[in-house]
Design a protein around this motif. Structure first.
Motif, PDB file in Angstrom:
ATOM      1  N   MET A  31      68.348  37.290  43.637  1.00 27.92           N
ATOM      2  CA  MET A  31      67.630  37.852  42.576  1.00 27.92           C
ATOM      3  C   MET A  31      67.252  39.352  43.180  1.00 27.92           C
ATOM      4  SD  MET A  31      64.535  35.207  42.081  1.00 27.92           S
ATOM      5  CE  MET A  31      64.975  33.693  41.104  1.00 27.92           C
ATOM      6  N   GLY A  32      67.042  40.039  42.165  1.00 24.91           N
ATOM      7  CA  GLY A  32      67.065  41.539  42.390  1.00 24.91           C
ATOM      8  C   GLY A  32      65.588  41.803  43.124  1.00 24.91           C
ATOM      9  N   LYS A  33      65.712  42.916  43.483  1.00 22.47           N
ATOM     10  CA  LYS A  33      64.449  43.622  44.338  1.00 22.47           C
ATOM     11  C   LYS A  33      63.517  44.066  42.880  1.00 22.47           C
ATOM     12  CE  LYS A  33      63.401  46.602  47.816  1.00 22.47           C
ATOM     13  NZ  LYS A  33      63.872  47.797  48.974  1.00 22.47           N
ATOM     14  N   SER A  34      62.326  43.849  43.395  1.00 25.72           N
ATOM     15  CA  SER A  34      61.224  44.270  42.335  1.00 25.72           C
ATOM     16  C   SER A  34      61.030  45.866  42.305  1.00 25.72           C
ATOM     17  CB  SER A  34      59.656  43.698  42.859  1.00 25.72           C
ATOM     18  OG  SER A  34      59.731  42.421  42.985  1.00 25.72           O
ATOM     19  N   HIS A  35      60.580  46.420  41.120  1.00 23.28           N
ATOM     20  CA  HIS A  35      60.370  47.670  41.050  1.00 23.28           C
ATOM     21  C   HIS A  35      59.221  48.155  41.940  1.00 23.28           C
ATOM     22  CE1 HIS A  35      63.356  48.715  38.032  1.00 23.28           C
ATOM     23  NE2 HIS A  35      62.769  47.672  37.198  1.00 23.28           N
ATOM     24  N   PRO A  36      58.983  49.233  42.326  1.00 23.07           N
ATOM     25  CA  PRO A  36      58.016  49.651  43.495  1.00 23.07           C
ATOM     26  C   PRO A  36      56.559  49.750  42.573  1.00 23.07           C
ATOM     27  CG  PRO A  36      59.492  51.551  43.188  1.00 23.07           C
ATOM     28  CD  PRO A  36      60.053  50.287  42.295  1.00 23.07           C
ATOM     29  N   ILE A  37      55.482  49.827  43.180  1.00 23.19           N
ATOM     30  CA  ILE A  37      54.204  49.616  42.530  1.00 23.19           C
ATOM     31  C   ILE A  37      53.831  50.748  41.761  1.00 23.19           C
ATOM     32  CG2 ILE A  37      51.652  49.224  42.898  1.00 23.19           C
ATOM     33  CD1 ILE A  37      53.206  46.636  43.081  1.00 23.19           C
ATOM     34  N   ALA A  38      54.330  52.018  42.394  1.00 20.77           N
ATOM     35  CA  ALA A  38      54.029  53.100  41.585  1.00 20.77           C
ATOM     36  C   ALA A  38      54.732  53.239  40.296  1.00 20.77           C
ATOM     37  CB  ALA A  38      54.560  54.285  42.567  1.00 20.77           C
ATOM     38  N   LEU A  39      55.841  52.771  40.178  1.00 20.69           N
ATOM     39  CA  LEU A  39      56.434  52.998  38.718  1.00 20.69           C
ATOM     40  C   LEU A  39      55.893  51.767  37.954  1.00 20.69           C
ATOM     41  CD1 LEU A  39      58.933  53.668  36.852  1.00 20.69           C
ATOM     42  CD2 LEU A  39      60.089  51.805  38.063  1.00 20.69           C
ATOM     43  N   ARG A  40      55.438  50.745  38.491  1.00 21.46           N
ATOM     44  CA  ARG A  40      54.610  49.842  37.357  1.00 21.46           C
ATOM     45  C   ARG A  40      53.508  50.401  37.179  1.00 21.46           C
ATOM     46  NH1 ARG A  40      55.456  44.118  38.687  1.00 21.46           N
ATOM     47  NH2 ARG A  40      57.647  43.722  39.581  1.00 21.46           N
ATOM     48  N   SER A  41      52.586  51.014  38.078  1.00 19.91           N
ATOM     49  CA  SER A  41      51.403  51.535  37.798  1.00 19.91           C
ATOM     50  C   SER A  41      51.521  52.591  36.584  1.00 19.91           C
ATOM     51  CB  SER A  41      50.519  52.014  38.772  1.00 19.91           C
ATOM     52  OG  SER A  41      51.202  53.065  39.554  1.00 19.91           O
ATOM     53  N   ARG A  42      52.588  53.342  36.666  1.00 26.60           N
ATOM     54  CA  ARG A  42      52.657  54.481  35.723  1.00 26.60           C
ATOM     55  C   ARG A  42      53.283  53.872  34.367  1.00 26.60           C
ATOM     56  NH1 ARG A  42      56.937  57.622  38.925  1.00 26.60           N
ATOM     57  NH2 ARG A  42      57.839  58.285  36.920  1.00 26.60           N
ATOM     58  N   VAL A  43      54.220  53.024  34.444  1.00 28.85           N
ATOM     59  CA  VAL A  43      54.519  52.571  33.079  1.00 28.85           C
ATOM     60  C   VAL A  43      53.330  51.767  32.275  1.00 28.85           C
ATOM     61  CG1 VAL A  43      55.747  50.387  32.059  1.00 28.85           C
ATOM     62  CG2 VAL A  43      56.748  51.828  33.693  1.00 28.85           C
ATOM     63  N   VAL A  44      52.482  51.024  32.914  1.00 23.31           N
ATOM     64  CA  VAL A  44      51.346  50.380  32.436  1.00 23.31           C
ATOM     65  C   VAL A  44      50.044  51.615  31.980  1.00 23.31           C
ATOM     66  CG1 VAL A  44      49.169  49.163  32.737  1.00 23.31           C
ATOM     67  CG2 VAL A  44      51.448  48.341  33.465  1.00 23.31           C
ATOM     68  N   ALA A  45      50.265  52.622  32.620  1.00 20.66           N
ATOM     69  CA  ALA A  45      49.220  53.675  32.307  1.00 20.66           C
ATOM     70  C   ALA A  45      49.812  54.203  30.908  1.00 20.66           C
ATOM     71  CB  ALA A  45      48.983  54.771  33.533  1.00 20.66           C
ATOM     72  N   PHE A  46      50.968  54.571  31.113  1.00 22.09           N
ATOM     73  CA  PHE A  46      51.703  55.111  29.898  1.00 22.09           C
ATOM     74  C   PHE A  46      51.413  54.440  28.690  1.00 22.09           C
ATOM     75  CE2 PHE A  46      55.586  56.184  27.093  1.00 22.09           C
ATOM     76  CZ  PHE A  46      55.636  57.297  27.449  1.00 22.09           C
ATOM     77  N   VAL A  47      51.549  52.813  28.675  1.00 17.97           N
ATOM     78  CA  VAL A  47      51.415  52.047  27.603  1.00 17.97           C
ATOM     79  C   VAL A  47      49.600  52.063  27.207  1.00 17.97           C
ATOM     80  CG1 VAL A  47      51.434  49.686  26.568  1.00 17.97           C
ATOM     81  CG2 VAL A  47      53.312  50.770  28.039  1.00 17.97           C
ATOM     82  N   GLU A  48      49.131  52.053  28.168  1.00 20.49           N
ATOM     83  CA  GLU A  48      47.561  52.054  27.834  1.00 20.49           C
ATOM     84  C   GLU A  48      47.111  53.299  27.549  1.00 20.49           C
ATOM     85  OE1 GLU A  48      45.904  50.947  31.804  1.00 20.49           O
ATOM     86  OE2 GLU A  48      46.189  48.834  31.237  1.00 20.49           O
ATOM     87  N   ASP A  49      47.845  54.390  27.466  1.00 27.85           N
ATOM     88  CA  ASP A  49      47.633  55.721  27.016  1.00 27.85           C
ATOM     89  C   ASP A  49      47.898  55.937  25.516  1.00 27.85           C
ATOM     90  OD1 ASP A  49      46.318  56.772  29.309  1.00 27.85           O
ATOM     91  OD2 ASP A  49      48.275  57.928  29.743  1.00 27.85           O
ATOM     92  N   GLY A  50      48.409  54.975  24.930  1.00 25.93           N
ATOM     93  CA  GLY A  50      48.578  54.926  23.397  1.00 25.93           C
ATOM     94  C   GLY A  50      50.295  54.905  23.146  1.00 25.93           C
ATOM     95  N   HIS A  51      50.954  54.927  24.191  1.00 26.95           N
ATOM     96  CA  HIS A  51      52.389  54.913  23.706  1.00 26.95           C
ATOM     97  C   HIS A  51      52.905  53.494  23.697  1.00 26.95           C
ATOM     98  CE1 HIS A  51      52.734  59.239  24.906  1.00 26.95           C
ATOM     99  NE2 HIS A  51      51.934  59.055  25.986  1.00 26.95           N
ATOM    100  N   SER A  52      54.036  53.257  22.849  1.00 27.98           N
ATOM    101  CA  SER A  52      54.386  52.042  22.476  1.00 27.98           C
ATOM    102  C   SER A  52      55.223  51.520  23.289  1.00 27.98           C
ATOM    103  CB  SER A  52      55.360  52.177  21.197  1.00 27.98           C
ATOM    104  OG  SER A  52      56.544  52.800  21.312  1.00 27.98           O
ATOM    105  N   HIS A  53      55.531  50.210  23.286  1.00 27.71           N
ATOM    106  CA  HIS A  53      56.271  49.230  24.324  1.00 27.71           C
ATOM    107  C   HIS A  53      57.717  49.785  24.127  1.00 27.71           C
ATOM    108  CE1 HIS A  53      53.741  45.957  25.680  1.00 27.71           C
ATOM    109  NE2 HIS A  53      52.800  46.753  24.879  1.00 27.71           N
ATOM    110  N   ARG A  54      58.046  50.312  23.332  1.00 25.69           N
ATOM    111  CA  ARG A  54      59.527  50.799  22.758  1.00 25.69           C
ATOM    112  C   ARG A  54      59.791  52.097  23.429  1.00 25.69           C
ATOM    113  NH1 ARG A  54      62.581  48.067  19.022  1.00 25.69           N
ATOM    114  NH2 ARG A  54      61.539  45.965  18.290  1.00 25.69           N
ATOM    115  N   GLU A  55      58.829  52.806  23.474  1.00 24.40           N
ATOM    116  CA  GLU A  55      58.718  54.282  24.025  1.00 24.40           C
ATOM    117  C   GLU A  55      58.825  54.378  25.409  1.00 24.40           C
ATOM    118  OE1 GLU A  55      56.627  58.703  23.372  1.00 24.40           O
ATOM    119  OE2 GLU A  55      56.010  56.911  22.494  1.00 24.40           O
ATOM    120  N   ALA A  56      58.266  53.482  26.072  1.00 24.97           N
ATOM    121  CA  ALA A  56      58.048  53.180  27.608  1.00 24.97           C
ATOM    122  C   ALA A  56      59.048  53.193  28.297  1.00 24.97           C
ATOM    123  CB  ALA A  56      56.751  52.146  28.120  1.00 24.97           C
ATOM    124  N   PRO A  57      60.155  52.281  27.854  1.00 21.13           N
ATOM    125  CA  PRO A  57      61.287  51.988  28.428  1.00 21.13           C
ATOM    126  C   PRO A  57      62.394  53.351  28.324  1.00 21.13           C
ATOM    127  CG  PRO A  57      60.917  50.370  26.873  1.00 21.13           C
ATOM    128  CD  PRO A  57      59.868  51.147  26.883  1.00 21.13           C
TER     129      PRO A  57
END
Length: 107
Positions: free
Chosen positions: A1-27
Motif C-alpha cells: 500500500m502507498g504511503k499516506s499524504h502528510p498531515i500538512a497537505l491534508r489540512s491545507r486541502v480541507v481548509a481550501f475546501v472549507e474556504d468555499g472552493h469546490s471539490h473539483r478545484e482542490a485536486p
C-alpha cells in the motif's frame, strides 16, 4: 500500500475546501486526485481528524491462521507441488474456476 499524504497537505486541502472552493478545484490546485479530496472531506466530517485510517488487515494477513499448517509441512524436503497436493487433500482448491481441468480436489 502507498504511503499516506502528510498531515500538512491534508489540512491545507480541507481548509481550501472549507474556504468555499469546490471539490473539483482542490485536486487541480494541490495536484492530488479528486478521490483523495472527497475521501479526506468525508474523513474530517466523520472523525473530526485528518489522521489517515489504518491500512491493512486487523490482526495480520489472511493466511496467518494457516501459517503453522504450512510450516509443519515445509520442515522436510517437501516441494511446492507436493504442498499443493497436500492442501488439495485438506480442502477443495480450484486454481482456475473457469477451467475444470485445473481444479484440484473438486470432483
Amino acid at each position: 500500500m502507498g504511503k499516506s499524504h502528510p498531515i500538512a497537505l491534508r489540512s491545507r486541502v480541507v481548509a481550501f475546501v472549507e474556504d468555499g472552493h469546490s471539490h473539483r478545484e482542490a485536486p487541480r490546485h494541490f495536484r492530488v486526485s479528486p478521490r483523495f479530496v472527497n475521501n479526506l472531506v468525508i474523513l474530517k466530517r466523520e472523525t473530526g481528524s485528518l489522521s489517515p485510517r489504518r491500512q491493512g488487515h486487523v490482526g495480520g494477513g489472511k493466511l496467518n491462521a494457516h501459517g503453522d499448517w504450512v510450516r509443519q509441512r515445509l520442515d522436510g524436503e517437501l516441494t511446492l507441488d507436493e504442498l499443493c497436493l497436500d492442501l488439495a487433500g485438506a480442502v477443495s482448491l480450484c486454481i482456475a474456476p473457469m477451467w475444470d481441468a485445473f481444479c484440484i480436489g473438486s470432483g
